[in-house]
Design a protein around this motif. Structure first.
Motif, PDB file in Angstrom:
ATOM      1  N   GLY A 345       0.739  -1.203  -0.037  1.00 64.37           N
ATOM      2  CA  GLY A 345      -0.007  -0.155   0.113  1.00 64.37           C
ATOM      3  C   GLY A 345       0.963   1.341  -0.114  1.00 64.37           C
ATOM      4  O   GLY A 345       2.136   1.223  -0.060  1.00 64.37           O
ATOM      5  N   VAL A 346       0.204   2.427  -0.032  1.00 63.88           N
ATOM      6  CA  VAL A 346       0.745   3.746   0.105  1.00 63.88           C
ATOM      7  C   VAL A 346       0.163   4.411   1.372  1.00 63.88           C
ATOM      8  O   VAL A 346      -0.861   4.493   1.742  1.00 63.88           O
ATOM      9  CB  VAL A 346       0.381   4.444  -1.197  1.00 63.88           C
ATOM     10  CG1 VAL A 346       0.932   5.869  -1.113  1.00 63.88           C
ATOM     11  CG2 VAL A 346       0.901   3.911  -2.613  1.00 63.88           C
ATOM     12  N   GLN A 347       1.289   4.982   2.082  1.00 62.56           N
ATOM     13  CA  GLN A 347       1.100   5.554   3.372  1.00 62.56           C
ATOM     14  C   GLN A 347       1.242   7.118   2.907  1.00 62.56           C
ATOM     15  O   GLN A 347       2.312   7.418   2.684  1.00 62.56           O
ATOM     16  CB  GLN A 347       2.277   5.208   4.606  1.00 62.56           C
ATOM     17  CG  GLN A 347       2.224   3.740   4.572  1.00 62.56           C
ATOM     18  CD  GLN A 347       0.969   3.152   5.317  1.00 62.56           C
ATOM     19  OE1 GLN A 347       0.269   3.842   5.985  1.00 62.56           O
ATOM     20  NE2 GLN A 347       0.582   2.135   4.817  1.00 62.56           N
ATOM     21  N   PHE A 367       8.320  16.826   0.528  1.00 64.01           N
ATOM     22  CA  PHE A 367       7.360  15.711   1.112  1.00 64.01           C
ATOM     23  C   PHE A 367       7.193  14.678  -0.167  1.00 64.01           C
ATOM     24  O   PHE A 367       7.255  15.024  -1.218  1.00 64.01           O
ATOM     25  CB  PHE A 367       6.043  16.122   1.470  1.00 64.01           C
ATOM     26  CG  PHE A 367       6.052  17.051   2.589  1.00 64.01           C
ATOM     27  CD1 PHE A 367       6.200  16.639   3.909  1.00 64.01           C
ATOM     28  CD2 PHE A 367       6.516  18.342   2.473  1.00 64.01           C
ATOM     29  CE1 PHE A 367       6.099  17.432   4.991  1.00 64.01           C
ATOM     30  CE2 PHE A 367       6.381  19.437   3.524  1.00 64.01           C
ATOM     31  CZ  PHE A 367       6.251  18.836   4.778  1.00 64.01           C
ATOM     32  N   GLN A 368       7.148  13.311   0.216  1.00 66.02           N
ATOM     33  CA  GLN A 368       6.837  12.147  -0.480  1.00 66.02           C
ATOM     34  C   GLN A 368       6.251  11.188   0.123  1.00 66.02           C
ATOM     35  O   GLN A 368       6.331  11.081   1.460  1.00 66.02           O
ATOM     36  CB  GLN A 368       8.058  11.701  -1.206  1.00 66.02           C
ATOM     37  CG  GLN A 368       9.149  11.064  -0.473  1.00 66.02           C
ATOM     38  CD  GLN A 368      10.288  10.441  -0.965  1.00 66.02           C
ATOM     39  OE1 GLN A 368      11.228  11.398  -1.399  1.00 66.02           O
ATOM     40  NE2 GLN A 368      10.293   9.298  -1.502  1.00 66.02           N
ATOM     41  N   ASN A 369       5.340  10.352  -0.390  1.00 64.77           N
ATOM     42  CA  ASN A 369       4.678   9.374   0.241  1.00 64.77           C
ATOM     43  C   ASN A 369       5.662   8.009   0.369  1.00 64.77           C
ATOM     44  O   ASN A 369       6.393   7.880  -0.057  1.00 64.77           O
ATOM     45  CB  ASN A 369       3.271   9.041  -0.746  1.00 64.77           C
ATOM     46  CG  ASN A 369       2.359  10.049  -0.532  1.00 64.77           C
ATOM     47  OD1 ASN A 369       2.276  10.863  -0.017  1.00 64.77           O
ATOM     48  ND2 ASN A 369       1.683  10.281  -2.100  1.00 64.77           N
ATOM     49  N   GLN A 370       5.230   7.233   1.429  1.00 62.81           N
ATOM     50  CA  GLN A 370       5.779   6.057   1.640  1.00 62.81           C
ATOM     51  C   GLN A 370       5.063   5.110   0.934  1.00 62.81           C
ATOM     52  O   GLN A 370       4.127   4.827   0.861  1.00 62.81           O
ATOM     53  CB  GLN A 370       5.890   5.915   3.119  1.00 62.81           C
ATOM     54  CG  GLN A 370       6.487   4.404   3.484  1.00 62.81           C
ATOM     55  CD  GLN A 370       6.510   4.169   4.949  1.00 62.81           C
ATOM     56  OE1 GLN A 370       6.879   4.820   5.786  1.00 62.81           O
ATOM     57  NE2 GLN A 370       6.241   2.929   5.450  1.00 62.81           N
ATOM     58  N   ILE A 371       5.987   4.049   0.145  1.00 61.53           N
ATOM     59  CA  ILE A 371       5.127   2.819  -0.501  1.00 61.53           C
ATOM     60  C   ILE A 371       5.578   1.660   0.122  1.00 61.53           C
ATOM     61  O   ILE A 371       6.678   1.136   0.239  1.00 61.53           O
ATOM     62  CB  ILE A 371       5.521   2.901  -1.882  1.00 61.53           C
ATOM     63  CG1 ILE A 371       5.067   4.042  -2.643  1.00 61.53           C
ATOM     64  CG2 ILE A 371       4.960   1.830  -2.652  1.00 61.53           C
ATOM     65  CD1 ILE A 371       5.377   4.187  -4.069  1.00 61.53           C
ATOM     66  N   LYS A 393       3.170 -11.133  16.763  1.00 59.20           N
ATOM     67  CA  LYS A 393       3.363 -11.002  15.327  1.00 59.20           C
ATOM     68  C   LYS A 393       4.753 -10.814  14.672  1.00 59.20           C
ATOM     69  O   LYS A 393       5.530  -9.952  15.249  1.00 59.20           O
ATOM     70  CB  LYS A 393       2.589 -10.014  14.732  1.00 59.20           C
ATOM     71  CG  LYS A 393       2.494  -9.876  13.466  1.00 59.20           C
ATOM     72  CD  LYS A 393       1.132  -8.921  12.883  1.00 59.20           C
ATOM     73  CE  LYS A 393       1.506  -7.438  13.565  1.00 59.20           C
ATOM     74  NZ  LYS A 393       0.369  -6.538  12.825  1.00 59.20           N
ATOM     75  N   VAL A 394       5.155 -11.380  13.659  1.00 61.62           N
ATOM     76  CA  VAL A 394       6.532 -10.993  12.893  1.00 61.62           C
ATOM     77  C   VAL A 394       5.912 -10.340  11.622  1.00 61.62           C
ATOM     78  O   VAL A 394       5.219 -10.872  10.967  1.00 61.62           O
ATOM     79  CB  VAL A 394       7.090 -12.236  12.825  1.00 61.62           C
ATOM     80  CG1 VAL A 394       8.458 -11.873  12.149  1.00 61.62           C
ATOM     81  CG2 VAL A 394       7.494 -13.034  13.842  1.00 61.62           C
ATOM     82  N   VAL A 395       6.931  -9.204  11.196  1.00 53.19           N
ATOM     83  CA  VAL A 395       6.537  -8.235  10.154  1.00 53.19           C
ATOM     84  C   VAL A 395       7.692  -8.149   9.282  1.00 53.19           C
ATOM     85  O   VAL A 395       8.639  -7.915   9.970  1.00 53.19           O
ATOM     86  CB  VAL A 395       5.772  -6.810  10.739  1.00 53.19           C
ATOM     87  CG1 VAL A 395       5.472  -6.071   9.514  1.00 53.19           C
ATOM     88  CG2 VAL A 395       4.701  -7.143  11.677  1.00 53.19           C
ATOM     89  N   TYR A 396       7.485  -8.369   8.097  1.00 57.95           N
ATOM     90  CA  TYR A 396       8.603  -7.927   7.034  1.00 57.95           C
ATOM     91  C   TYR A 396       8.001  -6.882   6.174  1.00 57.95           C
ATOM     92  O   TYR A 396       7.045  -6.990   5.833  1.00 57.95           O
ATOM     93  CB  TYR A 396       9.055  -9.141   6.343  1.00 57.95           C
ATOM     94  CG  TYR A 396      10.053  -8.956   5.194  1.00 57.95           C
ATOM     95  CD1 TYR A 396      11.339  -8.415   5.777  1.00 57.95           C
ATOM     96  CD2 TYR A 396       9.412  -8.697   4.011  1.00 57.95           C
ATOM     97  CE1 TYR A 396      12.251  -8.232   4.388  1.00 57.95           C
ATOM     98  CE2 TYR A 396      10.413  -8.571   2.991  1.00 57.95           C
ATOM     99  CZ  TYR A 396      11.587  -8.170   3.310  1.00 57.95           C
ATOM    100  OH  TYR A 396      12.603  -7.806   2.333  1.00 57.95           O
ATOM    101  N   LYS A 397       8.699  -5.801   5.817  1.00 58.87           N
ATOM    102  CA  LYS A 397       8.343  -4.680   4.851  1.00 58.87           C
ATOM    103  C   LYS A 397       9.525  -4.406   4.004  1.00 58.87           C
ATOM    104  O   LYS A 397      10.671  -4.505   4.228  1.00 58.87           O
ATOM    105  CB  LYS A 397       7.829  -3.686   5.575  1.00 58.87           C
ATOM    106  CG  LYS A 397       6.610  -3.941   6.095  1.00 58.87           C
ATOM    107  CD  LYS A 397       6.213  -2.247   6.898  1.00 58.87           C
ATOM    108  CE  LYS A 397       4.991  -2.229   7.807  1.00 58.87           C
ATOM    109  NZ  LYS A 397       4.487  -1.239   8.163  1.00 58.87           N
ATOM    110  N   SER A 398       9.355  -4.274   2.662  1.00 56.25           N
ATOM    111  CA  SER A 398      10.203  -3.567   1.723  1.00 56.25           C
ATOM    112  C   SER A 398       9.593  -2.104   1.331  1.00 56.25           C
ATOM    113  O   SER A 398       8.302  -2.196   0.921  1.00 56.25           O
ATOM    114  CB  SER A 398       9.873  -4.649   0.453  1.00 56.25           C
ATOM    115  OG  SER A 398      11.057  -3.878  -0.605  1.00 56.25           O
ATOM    116  N   ILE A 399      10.194  -1.457   1.589  1.00 53.56           N
ATOM    117  CA  ILE A 399       9.917   0.429   1.761  1.00 53.56           C
ATOM    118  C   ILE A 399      10.737   0.908   0.779  1.00 53.56           C
ATOM    119  O   ILE A 399      11.825   0.987   0.695  1.00 53.56           O
ATOM    120  CB  ILE A 399      10.064   0.676   3.247  1.00 53.56           C
ATOM    121  CG1 ILE A 399       9.259  -0.359   4.035  1.00 53.56           C
ATOM    122  CG2 ILE A 399       9.594   1.975   3.242  1.00 53.56           C
ATOM    123  CD1 ILE A 399       9.458   0.079   5.474  1.00 53.56           C
TER     124      ILE A 399
END
Length: 572
Positions: A345-347, A367-371, A393-399
């Motif tokens: 998603g887009v933050q 400013f720029q959005n986080q993807i 919970k275990v979380v993995y993100k590619s940002i």
């Protein structure tokens, strides 16, 4: 005489039997027999606002007893039995009307403390109606630290309402927030001279509105369409040129078909940020999102499949499609659930959110959005009865575009925004989250949350001001019906900051490249107590930062030391 007595007895027996027969006949319905599984619905169900409905109409406490007339036996020649101790009309003592104590949420709270602390709160709501609730609130808090111009002030005022109709519920909130502080950070050069002599004031003003329309659940039709529509809007401005205006429309539509749920979440956020860059331009940044999904619910599991379609438009345009899948499996129904999923998603970047996190953000930012290109998670959750609940919970993100705070090179008492991760090289995040809630008894309630965060940066040296571990815990002790004790603990691990070396004795001023400095870990313990002196009057006291450690969340900005607030609250 004996004959008369016999006739009288026979008449009495016959009358008694007729009365019993008539009563028995009245209890029998030849059309539909009454059984234990028969129910007569005498009114439609309507939801109410509160858990318990107060008595709106006072009961009739007037004690009356109808006068019993003397019987006249007519032509019965029998003599009436005359007993001197016979029944007479009783004289009942009239009881004064007593009103049960009404539980109300209206209150006024006043408090004072050291460090120039003044606290004031008021909350008023009308809860006399089952399907209508409205009210208002106002809050004020100001404090002053030991450092020069270390001042904080917060005011809040708002009105709210909720209306429950047969098919849907409408609620709304209109409010105003004000937060004031100063750039009191004191960085120095190599000789000890201050780099922040002005210590300018900063004030944020926020006018906001939120309103929502939500369908009510129909127990007679579990497959009815459910829906919601929400409007969020605000205008936000600081003391200088920074500002933000936002209007967001969102909603969802869901239809249940047997064991399936089909629906979609949609959102449109129209946003603009002022005071951007050296030219103080406006950055138009709007995001439209649609999330269609289909969900299947089995005996011990729920599977949801869908996608996130996101369009960014304004000064920058991008179009992204992300997968969305999630499963929740009941390993031990009611006690252990396994869950997992992946999405993206887009933050949307927000000046309001950033300054609420760090109010010392400098002007002229970009400013720029986080993807989140890929977001994978999985874990376990459950409970053991009503006294113990847990989640891990275990979380993995590619940002792409991970926003971070960094001390400004030109004004180190202010902060700049820097970003990590781009199209070619992503920042990655691997973290663990845990929550626990324990109710030892009706007297003791405990809760806690643990976060372990690990970042692998693409361009930056560190994930600035991001601790690797955060721990928050709370406890509540109900000592008696009149005495309550609360405690809160917060632990932040160490983090990294970028610091520059300055020499004001040279012209131009010498500024060396930044060096990494460690921001030490800290432990903050707070506790409070409230004593209910009367049914509507209480006395409270709260101590913050009990260990009196003026720790820093951001470089050059120590927090307030030990402070105590005490006062009274009055409910009505």
């Amino acid at each position: 005489m004996k004959l008369h007595k016999t006739v009288f007895k026979n008449y009495a027996i016959v009358a008694l039997l007729l009365g019993m027969g008539q009563q028995a006949y009245a209890q029998v319905d030849t059309v539909r027999p009454v059984t234990i599984d028969s129910f007569d619905v005498v009114r439609d169900y309507k939801p109410i606002l509160a858990d318990a409905v107060k008595i709106r109409r006072s009961p009739d406490m007037t004690n009356k007893r109808s006068y019993m007339p003397k019987l006249n036996y007519g032509n019965v020649p029998d003599k009436k039995l005359d007993i001197n101790t016979g029944l007479k009309e009783l004289t009942v003592q009239e009881l004064p009307f007593t009103r049960l104590q009404e539980i109300t949420s209206n209150y006024i709270k006043l408090g004072v403390g050291n460090l120039g602390t003044i606290l004031g709160e008021a909350y008023v709501a009308n809860e006399q109606y089952e399907n209508l609730r409205f009210g208002a609130f106002v809050k004020h808090l100001n404090q002053k630290g030991a450092l020069e111009e270390q001042k904080f002030s917060r005011q809040e005022v708002g009105v709210f309402g909720r209306r429950i109709l047969d098919a849907f519920t409408v609620d709304g909130l209109l409010g105003y927030n004000r937060y004031g502080t100063r750039f009191y950070g004191i960085p120095t050069d190599v000789s000890g001279m201050t780099l922040n002599p002005a210590k300018e004031a900063q004030v944020f003003n926020d006018i906001y509105f939120t309103g929502e329309l939500t369908s009510n659940f129909d127990p007679k039709n579990e497959e009815a369409v459910s829906y919601s529509a929400k409007l969020d809007a605000y205008t936000y401005k600081d003391k200088f040129e920074g500002s933000e205006n936002s209007i967001a429309l969102s909603g969802y539509l869901n239809k249940r078909v047997r064991t399936f749920n089909i629906g979609a979440n949609v959102a449109l956020d129209i946003n603009s940020i002022g005071g951007v860059g050296q030219n103080l331009d406006k950055f138009k940044n709007s995001v439209a999102t649609i999330n269609p999904y289909i969900s299947f619910k089995g005996t011990n599991y729920t599977l949801t499949l869908g996608g996130n379609i996101v369009s960014e438009f304004g000064d920058e345009s991008r179009f992204n499609i992300f997968p969305s899948a999630e499963i929740d499996f009941s390993l031990v129904p009611g006690y252990i659930n396994l869950f997992g999923g992946l999405n993206g998603g887009v933050q949307k970047i927000s000046y309001k959110s950033l300054t609420q996190l760090n109010p010392y953000l400098g002007p002229n930012q970009t400013f720029q959005n986080q993807i989140d290109r890929l977001h994978i998670f999985g874990g376990i959750k459950g409970n053991a009865g009503a006294t113990f609940g847990y989640k891990a919970k275990v979380v993995y993100k590619s940002i792409e575009g991970l926003p971070l705070f960094m001390n400004s090179k030109d004004a180190p008492f202010q902060f700049d925004l820097v970003y990590d991760g781009n199209d070619d090289d992503k920042a990655t995040y691997l973290g663990i989250e845990g929550e626990i809630s324990v109710r030892l008894s009706q007297l003791v309630n405990l809760g806690g949350r643990l976060n372990i965060d690990g970042y692998t940066m693409a361009t930056q040296d560190e994930a600035w001001f991001t601790p690797k571990m955060r721990l928050a815990a709370n406890a509540r002790f109900n000592i008696s019906e009149k005495l309550y004790i609360d405690a809160e603990a917060l632990f932040h691990g160490s983090s990294w900051a970028a610091a520059y070396d300055y020499d004001l004795g040279t012209s131009p001023v010498t500024i060396n490249n930044y060096r990494k400095v460690s921001v030490p870990e800290f432990f903050d313990l707070s506790a409070g107590a409230e004593y209910k002196a009367m049914s509507n009057l209480g006395i409270f006291i709260k101590a913050n930062n009990i260990f009196n450690k003026e720790y820093e969340r951001y470089l050059y900005y120590p927090k307030l030391g030990f402070n105590v607030i005490g006062g009274v609250n009055f409910s009505f």
